[in-house]
Design a protein around this motif. Structure first.
Motif, PDB file in Angstrom:
ATOM      1  N   ARG A 118       0.882  -1.020  -0.048  1.00 26.58           N
ATOM      2  CA  ARG A 118       0.027  -0.021   0.018  1.00 26.58           C
ATOM      3  C   ARG A 118       0.644   1.305   0.085  1.00 26.58           C
ATOM      4  O   ARG A 118       0.360   2.282  -0.516  1.00 26.58           O
ATOM      5  CB  ARG A 118      -0.804   0.056   1.317  1.00 26.58           C
ATOM      6  CG  ARG A 118      -1.910   1.149   1.340  1.00 26.58           C
ATOM      7  CD  ARG A 118      -2.929   1.152   2.261  1.00 26.58           C
ATOM      8  NE  ARG A 118      -3.761   2.128   2.282  1.00 26.58           N
ATOM      9  CZ  ARG A 118      -4.810   2.235   3.503  1.00 26.58           C
ATOM     10  NH1 ARG A 118      -4.967   1.211   4.162  1.00 26.58           N
ATOM     11  NH2 ARG A 118      -5.392   3.440   3.496  1.00 26.58           N
ATOM     12  N   CYS A 119       2.123   1.105   0.682  1.00 27.23           N
ATOM     13  CA  CYS A 119       2.919   2.239   0.899  1.00 27.23           C
ATOM     14  C   CYS A 119       4.110   1.919   0.079  1.00 27.23           C
ATOM     15  O   CYS A 119       5.305   1.969   0.717  1.00 27.23           O
ATOM     16  CB  CYS A 119       3.068   2.680   2.042  1.00 27.23           C
ATOM     17  SG  CYS A 119       1.471   2.961   3.333  1.00 27.23           S
ATOM     18  N   ALA A 120       3.967   1.786  -1.476  1.00 30.22           N
ATOM     19  CA  ALA A 120       5.267   1.245  -1.987  1.00 30.22           C
ATOM     20  C   ALA A 120       6.586   1.943  -1.846  1.00 30.22           C
ATOM     21  O   ALA A 120       7.551   1.343  -2.009  1.00 30.22           O
ATOM     22  CB  ALA A 120       4.867   0.797  -3.332  1.00 30.22           C
ATOM     23  N   HIS A 121       6.495   3.348  -1.637  1.00 32.49           N
ATOM     24  CA  HIS A 121       7.635   4.069  -1.876  1.00 32.49           C
ATOM     25  C   HIS A 121       7.873   4.828  -0.504  1.00 32.49           C
ATOM     26  O   HIS A 121       8.658   5.744  -0.456  1.00 32.49           O
ATOM     27  CB  HIS A 121       7.269   5.267  -3.060  1.00 32.49           C
ATOM     28  CG  HIS A 121       7.048   4.661  -4.454  1.00 32.49           C
ATOM     29  ND1 HIS A 121       8.025   3.939  -5.119  1.00 32.49           N
ATOM     30  CD2 HIS A 121       5.875   4.513  -5.093  1.00 32.49           C
ATOM     31  CE1 HIS A 121       7.528   3.655  -6.081  1.00 32.49           C
ATOM     32  NE2 HIS A 121       6.054   3.828  -5.926  1.00 32.49           N
ATOM     33  N   ASN A 122       7.440   4.307   0.625  1.00 32.11           N
ATOM     34  CA  ASN A 122       7.923   4.743   1.820  1.00 32.11           C
ATOM     35  C   ASN A 122       9.544   4.080   1.907  1.00 32.11           C
ATOM     36  O   ASN A 122      10.220   5.002   2.379  1.00 32.11           O
ATOM     37  CB  ASN A 122       7.113   3.943   3.084  1.00 32.11           C
ATOM     38  CG  ASN A 122       5.927   4.747   3.522  1.00 32.11           C
ATOM     39  OD1 ASN A 122       5.252   5.526   2.806  1.00 32.11           O
ATOM     40  ND2 ASN A 122       5.682   4.589   4.643  1.00 32.11           N
ATOM     41  N   LEU A 123       9.832   2.972   1.628  1.00 29.90           N
ATOM     42  CA  LEU A 123      11.236   2.587   1.660  1.00 29.90           C
ATOM     43  C   LEU A 123      11.722   2.076   0.249  1.00 29.90           C
ATOM     44  O   LEU A 123      12.878   1.873  -0.013  1.00 29.90           O
ATOM     45  CB  LEU A 123      11.025   1.264   2.361  1.00 29.90           C
ATOM     46  CG  LEU A 123      10.502   1.160   3.983  1.00 29.90           C
ATOM     47  CD1 LEU A 123      10.633   0.098   4.434  1.00 29.90           C
ATOM     48  CD2 LEU A 123      11.348   2.413   4.789  1.00 29.90           C
ATOM     49  N   ASN A 124      11.156   2.399  -0.922  1.00 29.53           N
ATOM     50  CA  ASN A 124      11.436   1.776  -1.939  1.00 29.53           C
ATOM     51  C   ASN A 124      11.364   2.777  -3.251  1.00 29.53           C
ATOM     52  O   ASN A 124      10.287   3.400  -3.481  1.00 29.53           O
ATOM     53  CB  ASN A 124      10.737   0.466  -2.589  1.00 29.53           C
ATOM     54  CG  ASN A 124      10.613  -0.453  -1.505  1.00 29.53           C
ATOM     55  OD1 ASN A 124      11.593  -1.113  -0.909  1.00 29.53           O
ATOM     56  ND2 ASN A 124       9.406  -0.761  -0.956  1.00 29.53           N
ATOM     57  N   LEU A 125      12.558   2.907  -4.165  1.00 29.29           N
ATOM     58  CA  LEU A 125      12.336   3.819  -5.164  1.00 29.29           C
ATOM     59  C   LEU A 125      11.606   2.919  -6.244  1.00 29.29           C
ATOM     60  O   LEU A 125      10.473   3.573  -6.800  1.00 29.29           O
ATOM     61  CB  LEU A 125      13.838   3.935  -5.633  1.00 29.29           C
ATOM     62  CG  LEU A 125      13.910   5.180  -6.900  1.00 29.29           C
ATOM     63  CD1 LEU A 125      13.538   6.418  -6.560  1.00 29.29           C
ATOM     64  CD2 LEU A 125      15.261   5.002  -7.550  1.00 29.29           C
TER      65      LEU A 125
END
Length: 619
Positions: free
Chosen positions: A177-184
């Motif tokens: 759901r929050c794919a770009h909290n930690l990933n480019l």
């Protein structure tokens, strides 16, 4: 495996370990790794994917504004013509946007030459939900479930001022759901996270992300330390990553997690704070023809490989989970490493100019598949692993600078873990591993190093499992101190072993000095004769990790822990046998003593240290 260990002594030692852990839990200790959710193995029904070529009709094309100029400079030929044709079909300027548009399985994302920083996803504002996962998550993880631990980039006060409440370890549902909290760039294959099935079941299965240039560096994904991971494939069965460069990630350049079926092919990973390619809790994997350098942990990390042989009491394997072949991993802290690196086959690779060439271990808790078992390293060149990054960059304070100021792309390496400088192959608590038919030379400390790791370090307090590591390992038919062309380049000592474990053997190796140099108290029998046996009364030799495991590159004192010799550059070896390195005759008598009597002080320290780490993490 069978071992003759007095149960009463094991129980007594385990009780002392628990007591020591309780007494030492008041002090501090460094963290070990980035946080991650608890992982499980795939069911093994997948397969290694095959390359679909540059003409897959199910395709998306990504380009940059200067891709046309880069293609124009390509050498005339079929590849240039194909790039020109793909350029006319380009619809996307972001790799992530192209992935998000996929509607059918086995789609190829063709990435044309250019530099991709994915600015939209590197700096996009988070939703209110994704900014407050610690308090608002619908699927939260308790901190005690995390694998490893690091400090957040924001202090608690800074996070509060920013209006954020973010754990670093997220459940799969929150990652998706929050794919770009930690990933480019992120690829998630499981569309039903609420069930217990982790298999890929979406239209993202079988996705291929392919650079179309002539060289790996023609397509560059530059994370610029904006996210933990530059590329993440999570439960993405069938993913194929080819012909690209990924750099400047805070954690992993390429991260494969809980995935059944993947290939990393002709991929360059460089200048990352920790790992180049990290595969975790995955199966049917292949890493080939790739290169990794300037990484603060290892260039290639197959951790927690699917534990296909965990219940296998024999040396021979049923099959391997991950194959690693024809790669070059150099100028990293370690060329290859893997906690619980199970069922891995690494062959025809070059691991050189690291601090340590190859390492596998059972040192850290939370990794599925512990203790480590059944890896094979054969026909590799493992040489000149003597670069002392600790002296060059940690002791001098370079690694204390902000990450983007350390000069990672200029050759700085900031080791995040302790490893013995000058070592070719290190087995720290592994079972049934095969080190065979390699060229292991010019490693100034040890050609190979093997030691037992007590079970409490991985949160295992069953007294019957206390001595369940360092069994059944075989080191045979290697060229020790001899290069592939026959050139002599001595190791410091060919083999170091703490005399622990049963079924270990060293035989059939060729030696540059004409004879094996080692520190063995008693030369064990050959492999066919069962290898090493339990020898009561032998005190455990200090492998160094008792003191060196306190290493913390962010602490002025623990950057180089007092008494730790791993971070001292060994002297260049000569033809003379190193001191105390000659085997004792097999018939040497050993003074009788209670089994494991000499083990207790070290066990108390190690177990207490492990508990300290976990107590600190949970607090």
């Amino acid at each position: 495996m069978t071992r003759s260990q007095p149960r009463s002594i094991a129980i007594a030692i385990a009780a002392l370990l628990c007591l020591a852990g309780g007494l030492l839990a008041l002090s501090g200790a460094p963290a070990s790794a980035h946080e991650e959710r608890p992982a499980v193995f795939p069911d093994g029904s997948g397969s290694v994917p095959t390359f679909l070529g540059l003409d897959n009709p199910r395709q998306r094309v990504v380009c940059r504004p200067d891709s046309d100029e880069r293609i124009a400079r390509m050498k005339a030929g079929a590849l240039k013509r194909r790039n020109q044709s793909l350029l006319r079909q380009c619809e996307f300027h972001s790799i992530q946007d192209a992935i998000d548009s996929i509607s059918r399985r086995r789609t190829s994302i063709y990435v044309l030459p250019g530099r991709y920083v994915e600015a939209k996803h590197a700096s996009s504002a988070r939703s209110d939900y994704c900014s407050h996962l610690r308090t608002e998550s619908n699927d939260p993880l308790d901190a005690s479930q995390y694998i490893g631990s690091i400090a957040s980039s924001l202090s608690a006060e800074e996070a509060a001022d920013a209006g954020e409440s973010n754990p670093i370890a997220l459940s799969y549902a929150d990652q998706r759901r929050c794919a770009h909290n930690l990933n480019l760039i992120a690829l998630f294959g499981d569309r039903t996270p609420a069930d217990d099935d982790i298999a890929c079941d979406s239209h993202f299965c079988g996705t291929q992300v392919v650079g179309t240039g002539r060289r790996m560096t023609d397509v560059l994904v530059d994370n610029r330390f904006s996210k933990l991971n530059a590329f993440r494939a999570d439960r993405a069965g069938g993913v194929y990553l080819r012909n690209m460069t990924f750099q400047q990630a805070e954690f992993n350049a390429v991260y494969i997690l809980e995935t059944d079926g993947f290939v990393v092919d002709r991929v360059l990973t460089r200048g990352n704070d920790e790992y180049g390619v990290l595969a975790f809790a995955s199966d049917h994997g292949l890493i080939k023809d790739s290169e990794a350098y300037y990484n603060g942990d290892s260039g290639i990390y197959p951790g927690s490989g699917s534990d296909l042989n965990g219940d296998n009491p024999d040396f021979e394997v049923s099959r391997y989970a991950i194959e690693i072949r024809n790669n070059r991993s150099h100028h990293n802290a370690l060329g290859y490493s893997g906690t619980a690196g199970n069922s891995i086959w690494a062959h025809h690779n070059k691991f050189y100019a690291n601090a340590t060439g190859i390492a596998t271990d059972s040192l850290f808790p939370g990794h599925p598949g512990l203790p480590q078992d059944h890896a094979r390293w054969n026909r590799n060149e493992i040489y000149s692993n003597n670069i002392n990054w600790y002296e060059k960059f940690v002791d001098t304070g370079v690694c204390a600078k902000p990450m983007e100021q350390r000069g990672y792309l200029d050759g700085t390496v900031c080791p995040v873990i302790p490893t013995p400088v000058g070592t070719g192959v290190l087995i720290a608590g592994g079972n049934f591993n095969s080190t065979d038919h390699n060229w292991i030379y010019d490693n100034w400390r040890y050609g190979t190093m093997q030691f037992w790791v007590p079970a409490p370090l991985r949160d295992e307090f069953d007294p019957q499992k206390l001595f369940d590591t360092s069994h059944g390992n075989r080191t045979f038919d290697n060229q020790m101190g001899l290069a592939k062309d026959g050139t002599i380049a001595h190791n410091g000592s060919d083999h170091w072993w703490d005399d622990q474990g049963t079924g270990n053997c060293w035989e059939g190796n060729a030696y540059s000095r004409g004879a094996q140099t080692d520190n063995f108290t008693i030369q064990p029998p050959g492999c066919a004769d069962g290898g090493s046996v339990l020898t009561p009364g032998l005190p455990v030799k200090d492998a160094g990790f008792l003191t060196c495991s306190q290493y913390d590159r962010n602490d002025e004192v623990l950057r180089h822990p007092p008494g730790c010799e791993w971070f001292d550059t060994p002297a260049k070896p000569t033809a003379a046998a190193p001191a105390r390195a000659t085997s004792q005759p097999a018939g040497r008598k050993v003074a009788p003593a209670a089994p494991y009597l000499g083990v207790l002080p070290g066990l108390l320290f190690v177990a207490g240290l492990g508990m300290v780490r976990r107590a600190r993490r949970r607090s």
